[in-house]
Design a protein around this motif. Structure first.
Motif, mmCIF file in Angstrom:
data_model
loop_
_atom_site.group_PDB
_atom_site.id
_atom_site.type_symbol
_atom_site.label_atom_id
_atom_site.label_comp_id
_atom_site.label_asym_id
_atom_site.label_seq_id
_atom_site.Cartn_x
_atom_site.Cartn_y
_atom_site.Cartn_z
ATOM 1 N N ASP A 1 49.122 38.735 10.052
ATOM 2 C CA ASP A 1 48.500 37.702 8.950
ATOM 3 C C ASP A 1 47.148 37.307 9.386
ATOM 4 N N THR A 2 47.093 37.146 10.701
ATOM 5 C CA THR A 2 45.804 36.479 10.980
ATOM 6 C C THR A 2 44.559 37.015 10.544
ATOM 7 N N ILE A 3 44.721 38.581 10.138
ATOM 8 C CA ILE A 3 43.549 38.961 9.806
ATOM 9 C C ILE A 3 43.215 38.589 8.310
ATOM 10 N N PHE A 4 44.079 37.999 7.703
ATOM 11 C CA PHE A 4 43.811 37.493 6.295
ATOM 12 C C PHE A 4 43.100 35.910 6.246
ATOM 13 N N SER A 5 42.880 35.386 7.399
ATOM 14 C CA SER A 5 42.432 34.181 7.388
ATOM 15 C C SER A 5 40.944 34.336 6.891
ATOM 16 N N PRO A 6 40.488 33.140 6.305
ATOM 17 C CA PRO A 6 39.128 33.354 5.751
ATOM 18 C C PRO A 6 37.908 33.507 6.803
ATOM 19 N N ASP A 7 38.262 33.118 8.037
ATOM 20 C CA ASP A 7 37.428 33.252 9.011
ATOM 21 C C ASP A 7 37.128 34.805 9.289
ATOM 22 N N ASN A 8 38.078 35.558 9.018
ATOM 23 C CA ASN A 8 38.129 36.886 9.340
ATOM 24 C C ASN A 8 37.985 38.172 8.398
ATOM 25 N N PHE A 9 38.549 37.865 7.165
ATOM 26 C CA PHE A 9 38.961 38.792 6.024
ATOM 27 C C PHE A 9 38.028 39.373 5.369
ATOM 28 N N ILE A 10 36.976 39.034 4.893
ATOM 29 C CA ILE A 10 36.036 39.776 3.971
ATOM 30 C C ILE A 10 34.680 39.183 4.240
ATOM 31 N N PHE A 11 33.654 39.906 4.175
ATOM 32 C CA PHE A 11 32.123 39.500 4.467
ATOM 33 C C PHE A 11 31.829 39.214 3.197
ATOM 34 N N PRO A 12 31.603 37.737 2.854
ATOM 35 C CA PRO A 12 31.010 37.192 1.831
ATOM 36 C C PRO A 12 29.495 37.310 1.753
ATOM 37 N N ILE A 13 28.734 37.150 0.589
ATOM 38 C CA ILE A 13 27.369 37.130 0.550
ATOM 39 C C ILE A 13 27.007 35.703 0.863
ATOM 40 N N LEU A 14 25.972 35.484 1.625
ATOM 41 C CA LEU A 14 25.721 34.265 2.081
ATOM 42 C C LEU A 14 24.448 33.865 1.743
ATOM 43 N N ASP A 15 24.273 32.776 0.953
ATOM 44 C CA ASP A 15 22.953 32.695 0.090
ATOM 45 C C ASP A 15 21.960 31.739 1.079
ATOM 46 N N TYR A 16 21.000 32.662 1.843
ATOM 47 C CA TYR A 16 20.143 32.212 3.002
ATOM 48 C C TYR A 16 18.918 31.404 2.081
ATOM 49 N N ASN A 17 18.438 30.678 3.086
ATOM 50 C CA ASN A 17 17.208 29.946 2.733
ATOM 51 C C ASN A 17 16.455 30.438 3.619
ATOM 52 N N TRP A 18 15.299 31.568 3.217
ATOM 53 C CA TRP A 18 14.298 32.259 4.144
ATOM 54 C C TRP A 18 13.047 31.430 4.065
ATOM 55 N N GLY A 19 13.010 30.446 3.342
ATOM 56 C CA GLY A 19 11.547 29.926 3.531
ATOM 57 C C GLY A 19 10.841 29.775 2.496
ATOM 58 N N PRO A 20 9.712 28.999 2.082
ATOM 59 C CA PRO A 20 8.892 28.849 0.862
ATOM 60 C C PRO A 20 8.031 30.034 0.610
ATOM 61 N N GLN A 21 7.701 31.051 1.813
ATOM 62 C CA GLN A 21 6.787 31.898 1.304
ATOM 63 C C GLN A 21 7.515 33.404 1.033
ATOM 64 N N PHE A 22 9.066 33.071 0.860
ATOM 65 C CA PHE A 22 9.827 34.210 0.599
ATOM 66 C C PHE A 22 10.344 34.035 -1.002
ATOM 67 N N ASP A 23 10.249 35.027 -1.806
ATOM 68 C CA ASP A 23 10.936 35.224 -3.047
ATOM 69 C C ASP A 23 12.125 35.615 -3.042
ATOM 70 N N HIS A 24 13.129 34.762 -3.274
ATOM 71 C CA HIS A 24 14.608 35.106 -3.191
ATOM 72 C C HIS A 24 14.973 35.857 -4.273
ATOM 73 N N SER A 25 14.334 35.796 -5.349
ATOM 74 C CA SER A 25 15.004 37.096 -6.397
ATOM 75 C C SER A 25 14.431 38.228 -6.142
ATOM 76 N N GLU A 26 13.058 38.444 -5.538
ATOM 77 C CA GLU A 26 12.454 39.698 -5.280
ATOM 78 C C GLU A 26 12.788 40.377 -4.174
ATOM 79 N N ALA A 27 13.290 39.508 -3.358
ATOM 80 C CA ALA A 27 13.313 39.757 -1.684
ATOM 81 C C ALA A 27 12.045 40.331 -1.035
#
Length: 696
Positions: free
Chosen positions: A538-564
């Motif tokens: 059951d430990t595999i189903f822990s939110p720390d372990n189970f599925i890789f979510p999209i992480l909304d990063y802040n790459w900085g002001p010179q990066f267009d986060h929509s266009e990547a």
């Protein structure tokens, strides 16, 4: 003569000053016969030379294009290609597949394509000059695919900027390489002075990006160097000359590496290739072979006038490239023509990181890797969760009528490790995003990344633990998932050609949705995963372990986060939010509900998973990146009750071998009748089931 001066001199000699954005010259380096008979095929290896106008609207969104120009004001490139075609073009189908090489891979022609008389083309697009994309000294030789691109310069000097790299699960006092998914981080340090860099350690990381930091490593305790027992710290300094640097970059530690730590290095780098230009080079090569009769010097296009329809096709990383290619508007050539009539993204649910400075296109969405930024969906859709504008992959091509007909096919591994489901439901995960009429989606449920070799083998054929594909993740605890993708892929090979050439409608999309109740927020309880399946704690189903979510990063002001696109300046990037992930519901056996019918899933021999469990090392107990798992059923009721296995045994399900074969025949006929299995594959699968040892 410097590397850059030589590069521009060679290309300028092949490209007319002021040329339009297109292939201007091809050079045929080798022609070889690869089959005989009436349907004989030949392979042509060569190179394409071209130029990009930075002012052309089709090129202007390429990051740093204005920093990679020659004396004529154009950006020049050279791309390796392989063309496979019938010797006698009278037997050609008129259909051209333009395959996107995965990390520079060599061409692999054959199968249903050559049986049908198709033409096949591969050409370079990944211009980071590292690993399999490295440019050979003799450019006329070799089988891998590369594209030679200039490095970004300001006032003649190479641009510099910070780059991040990580070292995982390493130990000992030998030097270790900076890699990204088994390949070199393509950027050498701008200086060997370690005081300009920062090396931190991590004690723990969850799949949600929560980090427990360890101590920083003092600059005096490590070096950019090669070291071993005969050359202890500080070792031998590496060559950091741009274009000729030692790759992968080696790191030497005074006290050696501790496998319980992740080492995270941010260092000033140089040699930023204008990587987005590789997308335009790929576009121009595809346009040349589809439309041109000859190059500017009069060299004939070997398939001139033969191409009645074409499709771009990519797998995994190269499938992500395809999605980015369409997003950037690259399916329109310099004359406003549609380059590809069709597009097929296999096991790819995001856009590759290619159009930002110091991009790492080999990345696989591990922590602090790009690839999930901006719209991943085909229909204009809100992204209020990340505060981004309403867009789609088709935003550009819809404005000029150059969107292709699209197939996308993938499986469960893409859900659990490669962050796919927001493509279906957006970042708020509240409703299904409708598919446009020119897109078909095929979900191959309960499968590993790319599928496996199939077969009706109840017990795993090997005791070896499967390797997790990520950056030194290690091994998985469960046997490999055997379900294949090839049967569905064979259907789509035929269907894409017919859709493009004859407008024959392909099989209907099939995938789990919120509306049908088969797509839910990912947790053990929501998906209905049964307890007590052997080998799955059951430990595999822990939110720390189970599925890789999209992480909304802040790459900085010179990066267009929509266009990547643009310049990421925050390294490592702060995580602004964690995007909720969804997953398909499962049945009483733990097998997924929904998706296209596959014979082995309809006649199961066990539980088939799109995920595995990391056996040891830094990520022990977490999802084993993107390799699937398999847990066979018990053979008898007595065996399963002894282990409290909730799943019916083989004998309880099928009684005997004949009973199992009967279920396989029913499953194969159902998949065939619904259009998701070719007749030749149906007959083969039934034959294999009859020959199998199941319940013998």
């Amino acid at each position: 003569m410097s590397y850059a001066t030589l590069f521009f001199a060679v290309l300028a000699s092949s490209v007319a000053v002021g040329a339009a954005a297109r292939v201007t010259e091809i050079k045929i380096d080798k022609v070889e016969r690869i089959s005989e008979g009436p349907q004989a095929y030949e392979k042509i290896l060569g190179r394409a030379f071209g130029a990009l106008d930075p002012k052309d609207r089709r090129n202007k969104d390429i990051t740093d294009i204005s920093l990679g120009l020659g004396a004529d004001g154009m950006l020049h490139y050279e791309a390796k290609f392989t063309l496979v075609k019938p010797v006698d073009m009278k037997v050609s189908s008129g259909f051209l597949w333009h395959d996107v090489p995965n990390r520079g891979e060599a061409a692999s022609p054959g199968g249903l394509e050559t049986d049908a008389g198709d033409m096949m083309l591969w050409s370079g697009w990944q211009g980071d000059n590292a690993g399999l994309t490295a440019i050979p000294k003799d450019r006329t030789t070799g089988l891998t695919h590369w594209v030679a691109l200039p490095m970004a310069r300001v006032d003649g000097a190479l641009v510099t900027g910070n780059v991040m790299a990580r070292i995982v699960n390493q130990e000992g006092k030998d030097s270790k390489p900076l890699i990204v998914h088994r390949f070199p981080v393509p950027y050498p340090p701008a200086t060997l002075d370690t005081t300009a860099a920062v090396m931190k350690t991590h004690l723990r990381e969850t799949v949600r990006g929560e980090v427990t930091e360890g101590l920083d490593i003092p600059s005096s305790d490590w070096a950019f160097a090669k070291c071993d027992a005969n050359h202890p710290f500080p070792g031998r300094p590496i060559d950091i000359t741009p274009g000729k640097a030692d790759l992968p970059v080696q790191i030497c530690m005074k006290n050696g590496f501790d496998p319980k730590l992740v080492y995270q290095l941010v260092y000033p780098a140089t040699g930023a290739y204008v990587l987005g230009a590789g997308m335009a080079a790929f576009r121009d090569v595809g346009s040349f072979f589809k439309y041109a009769t000859k190059d500017d010097a009069g060299v004939a296009n070997p398939v001139a006038g033969a191409v009645r329809g074409s499709a771009i096709r990519g797998v995994s990383q190269s499938g992500n490239m395809l999605r980015q290619f369409i997003f950037m508007g690259m399916n329109e050539d310099e004359k406003g023509r549609k380059v590809y009539d069709g597009a097929w993204a296999r096991i790819a649910g995001r856009r590759v990181s290619i159009n930002s400075r110091f991009a790492q296109p080999d990345g696989t969405l591990e922590l602090y890797m790009m690839g999930s930024e901006g719209p991943q969906w085909w229909t204009e859709w809100d992204d209020a969760v990340r505060g981004l504008p309403k867009k789609s992959i088709f935003t550009r091509c819809e404005k000029n009528g150059t969107c292709p007909k699209v197939f996308e096919s993938f499986g469960s591994a893409e859900v659990y490790a490669l962050k796919m489901t927001p493509e279906w439901v957006g970042t708020d995960a509240k409703s299904d995003i409708p598919l446009p009429a020119n897109v078909r989606r095929y979900y191959i449920a309960s499968t590993t990344h790319g599928g496996n070799n199939g077969g009706f083998n109840w017990q795993p054929t090997t005791s070896a633990q499967p390797t997790c594909p990520g950056n030194n993740f290690g091994k998985g605890t469960l046997a490999e998932n055997p379900i294949a993708h090839i049967e569905m892929e064979n259907v789509l090979k035929v269907a894409m050609r017919s859709w493009v050439l004859n407008n024959t409608q392909p099989p209907a999309s099939r995938y789990p949705t919120i509306k049908d109740g088969n797509l839910v927020i990912a947790s053990k309880e929501n998906i209905g995963f049964p307890s007590n399946i052997p080998g799955i704690p059951d430990t595999i189903f822990s939110p720390d372990n189970f599925i890789f979510p999209i992480l909304d990063y802040n790459w900085g002001p010179q990066f267009d986060h929509s266009e990547a696109s643009g310049i990421p300046t925050n390294l490592p990037p702060p995580i602004k939010s964690v995007i909720p992930m969804m997953a398909p519901r499962v049945d009483a056996d733990g097998n997924e509900i929904g998706g296209v019918p596959t014979v082995l899933a309809m006649a199961p021999l066990g539980t088939y998973l799109g995920w595995n469990i990391t056996a040891g090392g830094f990520h022990a107990g977490q999802i084993c990146n993107y390799i699937g798992g398999y847990v066979p059923f018990a053979k008898t009721k007595e065996q399963r009750t002894a282990t409290r296995d909730p799943r019916l045994s083989l004998e309880e399900r099928y009684k005997d071998h004949a009973g199992y074969v009967k279920v396989v025949i029913e499953a194969a006929n159902k998949a065939y009748a619904e259009g998701y299995l070719l007749g030749i594959d149906r007959d083969r699968l039934i034959r294999e089931a009859r020959d199998s040892q199941v319940l013998r």
